[in-house]
Enzyme design. Structure first.
Site, PDB file in Angstrom:
ATOM      1  N   ARG A  82       0.864  -1.182   0.114  1.00  0.00           N
ATOM      2  CA  ARG A  82       0.026  -0.090  -0.113  1.00  0.00           C
ATOM      3  C   ARG A  82       0.809   1.312   0.031  1.00  0.00           C
ATOM      4  NH1 ARG A  82      -4.296   0.304   4.500  1.00  0.00           N
ATOM      5  NH2 ARG A  82      -2.926  -1.156   5.949  1.00  0.00           N
ATOM      6  N   HIS A 175      -9.525  -8.926   7.502  1.00  0.00           N
ATOM      7  CA  HIS A 175      -8.475  -7.882   7.636  1.00  0.00           C
ATOM      8  C   HIS A 175      -8.320  -6.406   6.954  1.00  0.00           C
ATOM      9  CE1 HIS A 175      -4.251  -7.176   8.872  1.00  0.00           C
ATOM     10  NE2 HIS A 175      -3.891  -7.104   7.837  1.00  0.00           N
TER      11      HIS A 175
END
Length: 320
Positions: A82, A175
Site C-alpha cells: 500500500r 483483515h
C-alpha cells in the site's frame, strides 16, 4: 529436515527469512522472487549473518518455482504494498494476477505444503489462492488475526501501562476496516478488561478509540513510511504460524481460514480462533459472541463477500 519457501523477497520476505534463521524454525529457507537478484542478494546477506548470530540454516534465492519443491511451509508475501491513502482493497486487481501465478507454481511444485498467505487484501487473496491452487482448505491459511491482535494488545499495554505479554486479546473478522476487536474476551494480568472499564482505569470512549486505532493500525504505519507498509510485525506473525505447524504445537491462534458453517458463515475465509498443528487447521474454535459482536462480525463478513464479488468480476475463474 524442514524447508520453508518464501514467495516474495521484499520487506516482509526478507524479514521472514532472517527471523526463521535466527529462531532456527527450519533447516532450509528458499527466497523466491521474480526479481531473482533481490532474492539471491538477501539470501546471501542473511546467510552471512549466521556466523555472527550463531544459527545453522541453509539460504538460497531463486526465480524458479522448481526450487520450492518439497517445501513443508510456504509463506506468500508477493504483491504490491500500500501507499498512503490506499486501502488494502485498492490492491485487488494487481495482486490477484500475482496470486494466480503463485498458485500455479505452488500447485505444480509443492502441493503438500502448508501455505500461509500475507498478501493484501488478505481474506480475498487467500480465498483466491485456495481456489486457483485446489490445495485443501485446512492447509491454506491467511495471516491477519495474529497481527491485528498484537496491535490491539500493544495499544492497550501503552494505555494501561502494563507489559504487553500480560494482555490476552483477540481480533476477529476480515483483515480490513471492519475487523472486530473483542474487549469482552480481553484480559489484563488475568483480569477482564471490562472490569477495568467499570473501575474507571480506562473509559469506554478511550477503549473505542483503541479499537479504531487497531482497525487503522496498518494505515498508520503506511502513512509514516510513505513508501511501503508494515513488515516486522507481519513477519513475526507469519513465523508464529509456521512454528505452530512444524512443531505441532496445537496452538490457539486467530487466523483467516475457510469457514464451513462455523459462526453461521460458509464458503468464506475470515479471521477466527483456530488450533494449528501438524495437520494444518485442526479445529475452528467457536466462541460465544453476544449480539453486538455477532452484528460486527457479520458486517465484516459482508465486506469480505463484497470484495470477493469484485474479485470474481476481475477473474471469472473464481466463479467456477
Amino acid at each position: 529436515m524442514k524447508k520453508i519457501s518464501l514467495i516474495g523477497a521484499g520487506q516482509i520476505g526478507g524479514t521472514l527469512a532472517h527471523l526463521i534463521g535466527t529462531k532456527e524454525v527450519a533447516d532450509e529457507v528458499v527466497l523466491f522472487d521474480v526479481a531473482s537478484g533481490i532474492a539471491k542478494g538477501k539470501a546471501l546477506d542473511i546467510a552471512q549473518s549466521s556466523s555472527v548470530d550463531g544459527f545453522n540454516v541453509k539460504f538460497s534465492g531463486t526465480d524458479n518455482y522448481e526450487d520450492i519443491k518439497d517445501s513443508d511451509v510456504i509463506i506468500i508475501t508477493a504483491g504490491v504494498p500500500r501507499k498512503p491513502g490506499m486501502s488494502r482493497d485498492d490492491l485487488l486487481g494487481i495482486n490477484l494476477k500475482i496470486i494466480k501465478q503463485v498458485a500455479e507454481g505452488i500447485k505444480k511444485n509443492a502441493p503438500n505444503a502448508f501455505v500461509i498467505c500475507i498478501t493484501n487484501p488478505l481474506d480475498v487473496m487467500v480465498m483466491a489462492f485456495q481456489k486457483f491452487s485446489g490445495l485443501p482448505a485446512n492447509k491454506v491459511v491467511g495471516m491477519a488475526g495474529i497481527l491485528d491482535s498484537s496491535r490491539f494488545k500493544l495499544f492497550l499495554s501503552l494505555e494501561l501501562n502494563v507489559p504487553v505479554k500480560e494482555i490476552e486479546a483477540m481480533v476477529m473478522g476480515g483483515h480490513g476496516d471492519t475487523m472486530v476487536p473483542l474487549p469482552r474476551f480481553t484480559k489484563v494480568s488475568g483480569k477482564p478488561l471490562l472490569d477495568l472499564v467499570k473501575e474507571g482505569k480506562i473509559s469506554p470512549e478511550r477503549l473505542e478509540e483503541i479499537n479504531q486505532r487497531t482497525r487503522d493500525g496498518g494505515a498508520e504505519i503506511v502513512k509514516y513510511l510513505e513508501k511501503g507498509s508494515a513488515f516486522y510485525a507481519p513477519a513475526a506473525s507469519g513465523v508464529q504460524m509456521a512454528e505452530a505447524y512444524l512443531k505441532d504445537e496445537k496452538k490457539l491462534l486467530p487466523c483467516a481460514v475457510h469457514l464451513n458453517g462455523e459462526y453461521g458463515v460458509s464458503n468464506v475465509y475470515a479471521g477466527v480462533p483456530v488450533i494449528i498443528g501438524k495437520d494444518g487447521v485442526e479445529k475452528i474454535e467457536q466462541i460465544d459472541l453476544d449480539e453486538k459482536e455477532k452484528k460486527e462480525f457479520m458486517h465484516s463478513i459482508d465486506a469480505v463477500k463484497a470484495l470477493w464479488e469484485a474479485a470474481s468480476k476481475i477473474d471469472p475463474d473464481l466463479s467456477k
